[in-house]
Design a protein around this motif. Structure first.
Motif, mmCIF file in Angstrom:
data_model
loop_
_atom_site.group_PDB
_atom_site.id
_atom_site.type_symbol
_atom_site.label_atom_id
_atom_site.label_comp_id
_atom_site.label_asym_id
_atom_site.label_seq_id
_atom_site.Cartn_x
_atom_site.Cartn_y
_atom_site.Cartn_z
ATOM 1 N N UNK A 122 -1.475 4.918 9.544
ATOM 2 C CA UNK A 122 -0.603 3.753 9.525
ATOM 3 C C UNK A 122 -1.090 2.712 8.523
ATOM 4 N N UNK A 123 -0.190 1.829 8.154
ATOM 5 C CA UNK A 123 -0.535 0.720 7.280
ATOM 6 C C UNK A 123 0.080 0.790 5.905
ATOM 7 N N UNK A 174 -4.214 11.781 0.749
ATOM 8 C CA UNK A 174 -3.236 10.837 1.285
ATOM 9 C C UNK A 174 -3.546 10.500 2.746
ATOM 10 N N UNK A 175 -4.828 10.552 3.094
ATOM 11 C CA UNK A 175 -5.221 10.244 4.468
ATOM 12 C C UNK A 175 -5.153 8.759 4.772
ATOM 13 N N UNK A 176 -5.302 7.928 3.773
ATOM 14 C CA UNK A 176 -5.283 6.480 3.996
ATOM 15 C C UNK A 176 -4.447 5.800 2.925
ATOM 16 N N UNK A 179 0.835 -1.203 0.000
ATOM 17 C CA UNK A 179 0.000 0.000 0.000
ATOM 18 C C UNK A 179 0.864 1.245 0.000
ATOM 19 N N UNK A 180 0.318 2.288 -0.571
ATOM 20 C CA UNK A 180 1.031 3.562 -0.611
ATOM 21 C C UNK A 180 1.169 4.131 0.794
ATOM 22 N N UNK A 181 2.240 4.882 1.011
ATOM 23 C CA UNK A 181 2.414 5.548 2.301
ATOM 24 C C UNK A 181 1.356 6.641 2.452
ATOM 25 N N UNK A 182 0.940 6.892 3.685
ATOM 26 C CA UNK A 182 -0.153 7.833 3.922
ATOM 27 C C UNK A 182 -0.014 8.454 5.303
ATOM 28 N N UNK A 219 17.117 3.162 13.263
ATOM 29 C CA UNK A 219 15.926 3.801 13.822
ATOM 30 C C UNK A 219 14.682 3.091 13.310
ATOM 31 N N UNK A 220 13.688 2.869 14.145
ATOM 32 C CA UNK A 220 12.477 2.160 13.694
ATOM 33 C C UNK A 220 11.685 2.994 12.699
ATOM 34 N N UNK A 221 11.016 2.299 11.785
ATOM 35 C CA UNK A 221 10.118 2.964 10.855
ATOM 36 C C UNK A 221 10.779 3.746 9.748
ATOM 37 N N UNK A 222 12.069 3.547 9.534
ATOM 38 C CA UNK A 222 12.763 4.315 8.501
ATOM 39 C C UNK A 222 12.825 3.526 7.200
#
Length: 494
Positions: free
Chosen positions: A135-136, A170-172, A129-132, A451-454
């Motif tokens: 989360x997800x 880009x909310x979701x 899924x595209x970044x938004x 770093x997490x989430x990078x």
């Protein structure tokens, strides 16, 4: 101090039997004493993976995580390069690979080390899924943007609203196969946009996971039909439907966990009824083909059911082995004598870095599910065989700094000497102590990897192209030690 530079980005199979892309993959191929099966003997892993139980048919799926084994990193790499047929997939995602190939992608540089160094090839998984803002989405490869030289341009994204393609905010996150991007006044399937860009990267001959399935479309459809028919929503020993179809996607690109239940001979997926197990399996393959022929998919999209089934990761991981993705270039040969040895580079989610994070694939609940999926396939299809899944933790290459940071290589060589001089089970504690004393001397770039989430950096900071460097002593570390070091780095620097 001597260091070993890894190969610069080069065709993953340039000297190993031909191109990765375009070659048909045989099903269940190998041969007694050949290819991946021989690897278990070379590395002393037969007992760890339960080879005797697999050969006897007592188990149908059994993993071994090299991050829990005392196999030297160099021994594995040397074994891979001795075999001209064996090339493990590195299952990366659809998205921005330009800076990865140039060795300036921060935490994603382990892809550079593996695919550029010829230790594996990039097998691209496109059900992302595209970044938004929520989360997800895929924050690692950021498929909803174009990133090059650290600069990020967000794309205008469009999905179907029942009458036309409309621009979305880009909310979701949006499911990539059902998303189009606005480019030069027109719409381009997001999959095509990235695939074309990835195809221009020198030396990186990508292959789509979906292509492997489509090449064996009738077989995969038959397999999925059987599994759906035999699934039980309340099963404790067999396969549950949710272990086969884990999500449903609506035509507007919204994807989420689904409600799937049998209804007589049919199946109801989030309120839409498919008349049979085969119809449900064929709909799942329609979504797979959306990755291999996006233009044709979007032409037929208005006539598709309002909700489509998404194959689960459990099923995907079984198919990785059964469809022989670790032999991308070898022509068809005799089936393996008793079981398939599948070798696979898994990253942060799949493999993690034991003992701090073991990844999802070797969890007891996951193994139970993978075994339940494999068992009926082995019993019904002659192309299927029990699978020994050798999981290689890609994150160990986060310990290999870029060639633009020679001071990091010297510091890490000192760490490796210290770890190798300590007890074999003391790697994590030794690394924690070393980081407390020397960690601040490491470059911000290397520290930022943990770093997490990078993901691929998009901060606009220009960085020179680089190749990963193996510090002295890296290949002498065992995978257990290297994984423990990565865990310590995450704990201190994350």
């Amino acid at each position: 101090m001597s260091r070993t530079d890894m190969h610069p980005p080069a065709p993953p199979a340039a000297d190993r039997g031909g191109a990765v892309s375009g070659a048909g993959l045989p099903v269940g191929r190998g041969g007694p004493g050949r290819a991946a099966g021989r690897l278990l003997d070379e590395l002393g892993l037969r007992s760890a993976v339960g080879a005797d139980a697999l050969a006897a048919g007592e188990k149908t799926f059994s993993p071994v995580h090299l991050g829990t084994q005392d196999v030297p990193v160099g021994a594995l790499l040397d074994a891979l390069h001795r075999d001209p047929d064996l090339l493990p997939p590195r299952t990366g995602h659809l998205g921005n690979w330009e800076d990865i190939a140039l060795g300036r992608s921060g935490p994603m540089d382990f892809n550079t080390a593996i695919c550029g160094g010829g230790h594996g090839y990039p097998l691209i998984y496109g059900f992302t899924r595209t970044e938004a803002a929520t989360e997800g989405g895929d924050e690692g490869y950021r498929p909803g943007s174009l990133i090059e030289q650290g600069k990020r341009d967000t794309l205008d994204l469009y999905t179907w609203d029942g009458r036309a393609f409309v621009r979305r905010d880009r909310d979701r996150p949006l499911f990539c196969p059902l998303t189009q991007a606005g480019v030069d006044g027109g719409l381009v399937p997001l999959v095509d946009l990235h695939w074309r860009r990835m195809g221009t990267i020198p030396g990186y001959r990508f292959r789509q996971w979906a292509t492997v399935l489509v090449e064996h479309g009738p077989l995969v459809t038959d397999m999925l039909t059987l599994l759906i028919e035999q699934a039980d929503a309340t099963a404790k020993q067999g396969t549950r439907l949710a272990e086969l179809i884990s999500q449903a996607v609506r035509l507007d690109g919204d994807v989420a966990r689904c409600d799937l239940a049998a209804d007589g001979p049919g199946y109801v997926l989030d309120g839409y009824r498919y008349p049979s197990a085969r119809a449900l399996a064929e709909a799942a393959m329609v979504l797979v083909r959306a990755l291999t022929d996006p233009a044709a998919f979007f032409e037929q999209l208005p006539g598709l059911p309002p909700v489509l089934p998404v194959m689960s990761l459990q099923l995907t991981n079984v198919l990785f082995g059964l469809l022989d993705t670790h032999h991308p270039d070898r022509p068809a040969g005799a089936p393996e004598s008793s079981f398939i040895t599948h070798v696979h580079w898994g990253a942060r989610a799949m493999a993690g870095c034991p003992p701090r994070r073991g990844g999802y694939l070797t969890r007891r609940s996951t193994v139970r599910s993978l075994r339940a999926i494999t068992t009926p396939l082995v019993r019904r299809f002659e192309q299927a065989a029990p699978v020994a899944f050798v999981l290689l933790p890609a994150q160990v290459f986060m310990l290999c700094p870029p060639s633009t940071s020679p001071a990091d290589a010297d510091l890490l060589a000192d760490l490796f000497r210290t770890v190798r001089a300590a007890r074999p089970d003391a790697a994590h504690a030794t690394a924690l102590g070393w980081l407390g004393e020397h960690g601040e001397r490491l470059s911000p770039y290397l520290r930022g990897r943990f770093r997490p989430g990078t993901g691929v950096p998009s901060d606009g900071v220009p960085r020179e192209p680089a190749v990963p460097v193996e510090p002295e002593g890296f290949r002498e570390l065992t995978f257990r030690q290297a994984s423990a070091l990565v865990g310590a780095f995450e704990e201190v620097l994350g």
